[in-house]
Enzyme design. Structure first.
Site, PDB file in Angstrom:
ATOM      1  N   CYS A 114      19.588 -34.833  59.321  1.00  0.00           N
ATOM      2  CA  CYS A 114      18.762 -33.781  58.713  1.00  0.00           C
ATOM      3  C   CYS A 114      19.464 -32.429  58.653  1.00  0.00           C
ATOM      4  CB  CYS A 114      17.432 -33.641  59.443  1.00  0.00           C
ATOM      5  SG  CYS A 114      17.487 -32.572  60.903  1.00  0.00           S
ATOM      6  N   CYS A 154      20.425 -18.497  45.744  1.00  0.00           N
ATOM      7  CA  CYS A 154      19.732 -19.788  45.779  1.00  0.00           C
ATOM      8  C   CYS A 154      18.402 -19.659  45.062  1.00  0.00           C
ATOM      9  CB  CYS A 154      19.515 -20.205  47.233  1.00  0.00           C
ATOM     10  SG  CYS A 154      18.420 -21.617  47.490  1.00  0.00           S
ATOM     11  N   ASP A 155      17.929 -20.755  44.519  1.00  0.00           N
ATOM     12  CA  ASP A 155      16.658 -20.785  43.807  1.00  0.00           C
ATOM     13  C   ASP A 155      15.497 -20.337  44.693  1.00  0.00           C
ATOM     14  OD1 ASP A 155      14.749 -21.321  41.852  1.00  0.00           O
ATOM     15  OD2 ASP A 155      14.583 -23.431  42.392  1.00  0.00           O
ATOM     16  N   CYS A 207       2.613 -22.520  43.151  1.00  0.00           N
ATOM     17  CA  CYS A 207       3.873 -22.011  42.609  1.00  0.00           C
ATOM     18  C   CYS A 207       4.329 -20.758  43.360  1.00  0.00           C
ATOM     19  CB  CYS A 207       3.734 -21.695  41.127  1.00  0.00           C
ATOM     20  SG  CYS A 207       5.284 -21.098  40.384  1.00  0.00           S
TER      21      CYS A 207
END
Length: 373
Positions: free
Chosen positions: A329, A279-280, A25
């Site tokens: 991509c 952004c996350d 995490c």
């Protein structure tokens, strides 16, 4: 980039707090940003400020994603209030609520709420027991798979729209077929796979749990075989988000995955204390845009800071401009460029994508041709 409309926000009402301690995490360490307190919870006033702004400034429809940490730590009543506020400020607008959970606290009450309010739930489950429990453990080191499976069964049997969200790690990366077959067997029709890479302090190596580029390329190839075998033109087959997004690119459409887009910065992250970030993956001081309690979300979304952040994705390494796969991509996610120990501006997964597209290109072209017919 032009004026951007507020169509999507990600809200983290419990901040980095979680009832698991997964080895890989990256978000629990964010707690240090918010001072010495050990418990992070969004207040009712901040929730109302956030929902009021989102509903007031969005177009006819808006997507709200609830994430963490672990968002169920807020308790069910918090989301009942959130839905009430969406209706209060929405004036007939459509809201798509998505909810990302590790499943530990999911019971029939949660499932009924999700079903009744049409939430799309993403359940973090890495695969069968030996894969899932390898890194996804409780704070005391005990395994979590059995509880997550109970949560999965509760959601699936209650008629909740639920997706499997699985990380691809150094361990799970060796088990693509087993992971896919397991998730499909449980009853997941929609799957999302997130490759994990984190650098060790100093930046010369990646962590022990990071999937290698070669490993991830092979994982994608094996997964693609399973997905293609289940593919149907009417969309009733198994959905793998990355492959669906790539197929959209082959059809000349915009990909739903921001990593496959030309630029990014099209949504905002609202932390538990009201702070707004780009952004996350970039919830850090340099990417704080303001606060939902004192600033206007559409102004933050269209600020020069957010525009610079979004346009940075298009600044590619020289080798990318010569690559035949660039149209698909688009250089990958900027975070994976920063986490590449090579430091040459390419994505850590550049080799993975090359390996994948070299094998899958002709079949994507055929699939796109069939869909156009």
């Amino acid at each position: 980039m032009g004026h951007k409309t507020l169509r999507s926000v990600l809200i983290k009402p419990a901040g980095p707090d979680c009832n698991l301690r997964c080895s890989y995490c990256f978000y629990t360490e964010k707690a240090a940003m918010f001072g010495p307190k050990s418990r992070h919870r969004m207040s009712g006033a901040t929730l109302e400020a956030a929902i009021g702004q989102v509903m007031g400034q969005s177009p006819e429809s808006v997507a709200i994603s609830w994430q963490g940490g672990e968002p169920t730590l807020m308790g069910l009543s918090f989301y009942e209030e959130a839905v009430r506020l969406e209706r209060k400020y929405g004036e007939g607008k459509t809201v798509g609520n998505a909810f990302q959970t590790n499943g530990i606290l999911i019971d029939r009450r949660w499932a009924q709420f999700f079903r009744d309010n049409e939430f799309l739930v993403g359940l973090s489950i890495d695969g069968p027991r030996h894969v899932h429990d390898y890194y996804r453990k409780h704070l005391n080191g005990s395994p979590s798979w059995a509880q997550v499976m109970h949560g999965a069964e509760t959601l699936l049997t209650s008629g909740v729209a639920v997706n499997a969200v699985s990380t691809v790690t150094r361990y799970s990366g060796d088990h693509p077929d087993e992971v896919y077959d397991f998730l499909k067997g449980v009853g997941f029709s929609y799957m999302q796979f997130i490759p994990v890479v984190e650098k060790l302090p100093g930046g010369s190596q990646v962590t022990h749990y990071s999937v290698s580029a070669a490993q991830y390329g092979e994982f994608l190839n094996r997964l693609f075989e399973r997905w293609q075998n289940d593919f149907t033109l009417d969309g009733t087959g198994t959905s793998v988000r990355f492959f669906d997004a790539v197929l959209a690119r082959y059809l000349g459409l915009e990909a739903a995955e921001c990593e496959l887009s030309d630029t990014c910065g099209t949504y905002l992250v609202i932390e538990h204390n009201g702070d707004v970030y780009s952004c996350d993956f970039f919830v850090e001081p340099d990417h704080r845009l303001g606060s939902v309690c004192s600033d206007t979300l559409t102004e933050l979304l269209n600020s020069s800071q957010q525009e610079s952040f979004g346009n940075a994705k298009a600044h590619l390494a020289p080798v990318c401009s010569e690559c035949r796969w660039l149209a698909y991509c688009r250089g990958g996610c900027p975070k994976d460029r920063l986490k590449n120990p090579a430091g040459d501006g390419t994505s850590y997964f550049c080799g993975s994508y090359r390996k994948f597209f070299e094998r899958a290109d002709s079949r994507f072209r055929r699939m796109a041709q069939e869909l156009r017919r």
